[in-house]
Write a protein that holds these residues in place. Structure first.
Motif: not given
Length: 977
Positions: A71-75
């Motif tokens: 996910g994007w906020d898990g970069c």
């Protein structure tokens, strides 16, 4: 969030300026350590994408917890809103917008379980609470409360150490998982002894072939169990469970070295940097190194929240780029081969589209030696891989973002006198980047801009190439290369070719018309992560020229005022990066970062002072979501560092820093030369945010900019602050100026009116923005003639145009006009999205076909809705077949329709279903693809043909946009025979 509780170190320093200019003495005054003001949790919430774990300044290892797998906020691998830790891996990215890293996961637990628990089933992941979590530079601690295991982490540049305290001497396990996170290409674990492991992990994510080798040593002997399955599997042997023999229940220590070269390099890194050192020794050394690093800028102020923001920002500017070289000087180059040097340190993770703006200029002040190493690294990458990287990651060209922004980093370093690299080789490399034919550069060189139909994000690329070219010109001028200076100073003016004088914005040119309907709030494929508001002021190399073409200082000031007071909403495509809005100023993304300082160029520095104070105090907070957008490897933080000091590098490549207003009462820059530069703000308060007067080394400073030389020579800048705007630095002779004085270009003409696709005829009007220029044109293969008035064409035609002033000419531009079958018309029952209009209502029958790149403007897009289009043939006649083209680009949320139906009708408009086709639209495909759906009709007396294409709707579970995202349908030409 609770403030991070930090033990220890009181540092003795109190800086007073001595009588000798630019020198300091240090008197004893006990003060809180600077590391105590670093809160690594800032940016771990919201969309900051930072990690809280242990790392060293610009170090190779980032030893941090992983709470999120995708996910994007898990970069970065961690998000503050999460409740479970999967383990502790040794590489992480800071603030990026794309995921990678998370290599070599270790997780202490109390039973063997090779499953990570991501699906909610029992696995090795563990619950944790932020109440039991601490972090400081070089150190991280957490209690895994579901297994009652205390974990502490600390690091050296290339190695790290874990400390685990189990609740019982029984059942002490640690899982080593090489399949964690991204796609594994190859991996191996070797058991060397009952206290040592080694191996490697090769993976593919953002980097196409990332290679990490490791060597691991434990304080206690272990027995081991490899993961195996009932059938032979490629995954077998890539996870191992270690059970420690620890009858006295002592703390268990695991030291690990990593390398991109080989296992021997990883072992040497571990043995050299850790050896026999204890956990406490490593932690103490890490803290001391960070304390020294943070002392490069010493702040004196009573507002502790501002100090937390400042030193955390300074910390974030110092954790990337990352060292990518073993202790013996070996490293893996861009050619994937092993190289060796001890002449400089070799780095990776250059987020150049972001960091060229402020992070690298900051390094030219406080990291001169590292700046030289950064340049040498880029030149080595140029020789190894054949071109300067745009965004390199672990020996891979990611191809991410736009421009060639290694160029301004190198040019700025050279122009500021940074030494230690080969200037001729550097110029060869920067020029080479600019002479390519890919990424729109071919049409940029030929046309003086990038047409919409030739390349996606054409406006942004034109603007950023023009700036990069200017820095090459400045380097050429300093080196006495007159031909290159002329060439690149001309190219640096190409921004003028995408300025539409009628709208007052930078706008795409589609077949030499202005792309429309135009909405400056619209986020579309003409701009990079932005809209026209957010890109139209990116001309840092020629702000004077930009002011002129926008109508002068008053109109430019009005444009700035409108920018900051516009509605804080965007239209068109949803773009998560557009955050931190003040009007249409988007501080959460980099193209806006220089804009608040542009008021200085129109004699209104007080407006800059107001805005920078607002941004500093409203968009940076001492809390997890305290950064208004992706931190982007130090750029968001570098803006804060510069702006809180009171100045900012609007134009890297010049020696100027534009003055805003200081946030602190006193700030001292301790330079590598031994000089110091001190900024003092007398009378500073929340109300007193305006500059009344200033002195530099005791002399009145009446201008609103500093030079690089003034800072590096050392000295004292004193501001006297007041509570109302003053007339300080408002005279013309005291304002900054960046301009291109030589080699003025003639702008190419554009189509002021005329339809690219027409039925009977279309009237063409030409205009040019260059003053006193004449326009010349020719039709098809005819001769050029002077343009005097609009003219009509009534057939498919090729138009060529250029402008001339004296002996100077613009580029010759070619526009193709298409005559549409006058008997055809199309009506749309569903409305396309304006940002993907493909030219308007007739786009589906205009004869202009799209390519696999949806961003070039020829596809018509429908978001979350079906396509319903009816073609009127004007009278009944034989219909043999119908062909419709659809695009699939799943990474961009564009899917084939699930069903395509063709209805036919005669003059009576009584539609009946003729043909239909079902498509498996959810079949995963990593590459863009075009499908041509052909239906055989073979019916007489057909006047109307209706196409219904059913949208997939919600994205499939495997897609990044699931569960809230809707699919797009992209349709091109409807052809009827």
């Amino acid at each position: 969030m609770k403030k991070v509780v930090l033990a220890v170190l009181c540092v003795l320093f109190f800086i007073n300026c001595s009588e000798e200019k630019g020198k300091t003495t240090i008197s004893s005054q006990q003060q809180k350590s600077l590391t105590a003001y670093v809160n690594p949790f800032i940016g771990t919430g919201g969309h900051g994408h930072t990690y809280p774990g242990a790392t060293m300044p610009f170090g190779m290892m980032q030893l941090s917890p992983d709470t999120r797998l995708d996910g994007w906020d898990g970069c970065s691998g961690y998000h503050y809103s999460d409740n479970y830790i999967y383990g502790f891996s040794h590489t992480h990215l800071s603030g990026t917008g794309v995921s990678d890293y998370g290599d070599i996961l270790l997780m202490p637990t109390n039973e063997i379980n090779f499953h990570n628990g991501a699906d909610g089933k029992k696995g090795y992941r563990a619950h944790f609470s932020h109440d039991n979590e601490k972090a400081s530079p070089g150190y991280y601690k957490v209690l895994l409360d579901s297994t009652n295991i205390d974990v502490e982490l600390t690091v050296t540049p290339r190695a790290g150490m874990h400390q685990y305290i189990f609740s019982s001497p029984e059942n002490q396990y640690t899982m080593l998982d090489l399949l964690h996170r991204d796609k594994v290409l190859d991996a191996k674990i070797e058991v060397v002894s009952n206290t040592e492991l080694q191996g490697y992990r090769f993976s593919k994510a953002w980097a196409s072939d990332q290679r990490v080798f490791f060597n691991l040593k434990t304080s206690h002997p272990f027995t081991h169990t490899f993961q195996t399955s009932s059938i032979e599997s490629d995954d077998d042997g890539r996870k191992i469970a270690l059970q420690f023999l620890n009858p006295k229940n002592e703390p268990v220590y695991i030291s690990i070295g990593i390398s991109a070269v080989d296992m021997e390099g990883a072992k040497k890194n571990r043995e050299t940097e850790i050896g026999t050192k204890t956990f406490q020794q490593i932690k103490t050394e890490a803290t001391e190194i960070w304390e020294k690093q943070l002392q490069k800028i010493v702040i004196e102020d009573s507002n502790e929240e501002h100090l937390y923001n400042f030193y955390t920002a300074l910390y974030h500017t110092m954790i990337a780029p990352n060292l990518y070289q073993d202790v013996d000087g070996r490293y893996r180059g861009m050619d994937m081969k092993i190289h060796q040097t001890t002449d400089f340190d070799y780095y990776t993770v250059f987020s150049l589209w972001d960091t060229f703006r402020a992070a690298h200029p900051l390094y030219t002040i406080i990291e001169e030696k590292r700046t030289s190493d950064f340049v040498n690294t880029m030149l080595a990458k140029y020789e190894e891989g054949g071109i300067l990287p745009i965004w390199d990651l672990s020996a891979s060209y990611t191809g991410c973002m736009i421009g060639y922004h290694g160029v301004p980093v190198i040019a700025d370093a050279y122009l500021k006198g940074i030494e230690g690299f080969n200037a001729e080789k550097a110029f060869e490399a920067v020029k080479h980047s600019a002479m390519q034919d890919k990424l729109g550069l071919k049409s940029y060189k030929e046309n003086g801009f990038i047409p919409v139909e030739e390349e996606s994000e054409s406006v942004s690329k034109t603007l950023e190439y023009a700036y990069d070219d200017w820095t090459i010109a400045m380097m050429a001028k300093r080196m006495g290369k007159e031909h290159e200076y002329a060439l690149f100073s001309e190219r640096a003016q190409n921004y003028k070719n995408v300025y539409n004088p009628k709208t007052g914005f930078m706008q795409g040119r589609f077949n030499n018309t202005w792309f429309g309907p135009f909405d400056p709030y619209e986020v579309n494929f003409n701009y990079t992560e932005a809209n026209a508001w957010q890109y139209s002021l990116f001309v840092p190399q020629d702000i004077s020229g930009l002011i002129e073409i926008m109508g002068g200082k008053d109109k430019f000031e009005t444009h700035l005022d409108n920018l900051f007071t516009a509605k804080a909403e965007t239209s068109g495509r949803n773009q998560a990066d557009i955050t931190g809005l003040i009007g249409q100023y988007a501080h959460g993304n980099e193209p806006s970062h220089h804009m608040a300082y542009l008021y200085n160029f129109v004699n209104k520095p007080y407006k800059t002072q107001e805005l920078t104070r607002q941004i500093l105090t409203e968009l940076y907070k001492n809390k997890p979501d305290g950064i208004s957008g992706n931190e982007d490897c130090g750029q968001m933080s570098a803006w804060y560092i510069f702006s809180s000091l009171g100045f900012y590098p609007v134009t890297p490549g010049t020696n100027q820093y534009i003055i805003g207003a200081p946030l602190f009462k006193k700030a001292t820059l301790n330079l590598e030369s031994g000089n110091t530069f001190t900024v003092v703000a007398e009378g500073l308060s929340e109300a007193n945010k305006y500059i009344k007067s200033a002195t530099l080394n005791g002399m009145d400073l009446k201008r609103s900019y500093l030079t690089h030389e003034e800072i590096m020579q050392g000295g004292m800048l004193v501001f006297t602050m007041t509570n109302a705007p003053s007339d300080w630095a408002t005279q013309d002779q005291n304002i900054p100026k960046t301009s291109i004085e030589d080699n003025a270009i003639i702008l190419a003409p554009f189509l002021a009116s005329g339809d690219i696709a027409f039925k009977e005829n279309t009237e063409i009007a030409l205009e040019v923005a260059s003053k006193d220029s004449e326009i010349f044109y020719c039709l098809d293969e005819g001769n050029f003639q002077k343009y005097t008035s609009p003219f009509k064409i009534s057939k498919t035609t090729t138009l060529k145009t250029y402008a001339q002033k004296g002996s100077k000419k613009s580029q010759v531009l070619t526009t193709n006009f298409f005559k549409i079958d006058k008997d055809l018309s199309v009506s749309l029952e569903t409305v396309y999205s304006n940002e993907y209009n493909a030219g308007g209502p007739d786009a589906l029958i205009d004869g202009i076909k799209g390519t696999r790149d949806f961003r070039t403007g020829a596809w018509q897009g429908y978001w979350g809705k079906d396509l319903i289009a009816t073609v009127d043939r004007s009278k009944p006649k034989l219909a043999k077949s119908v062909t419709i083209n659809f695009l699939e680009d799943q990474g961009s949320w564009i899917f084939f329709p699930t069903k395509v139906q063709v209805y036919v009708a005669g003059a009576d408009k009584k539609f009946r279903l003729s043909r239909e086709r079902n498509i498996n639209a959810t079949l995963k495909n990593d590459t863009p693809n075009i499908t041509k759906v052909v239906f055989s009709i073979n019916k007489p007396n057909i006047q109307y043909i209706k196409i219904v294409a059913t949208n997939l709707g919600k994205l499939p579970e495997w897609h990044l946009g699931y569960p809230n995202g809707d699919a797009w349908i992209f349709v091109d030409e409807i052809e009827i025979k």
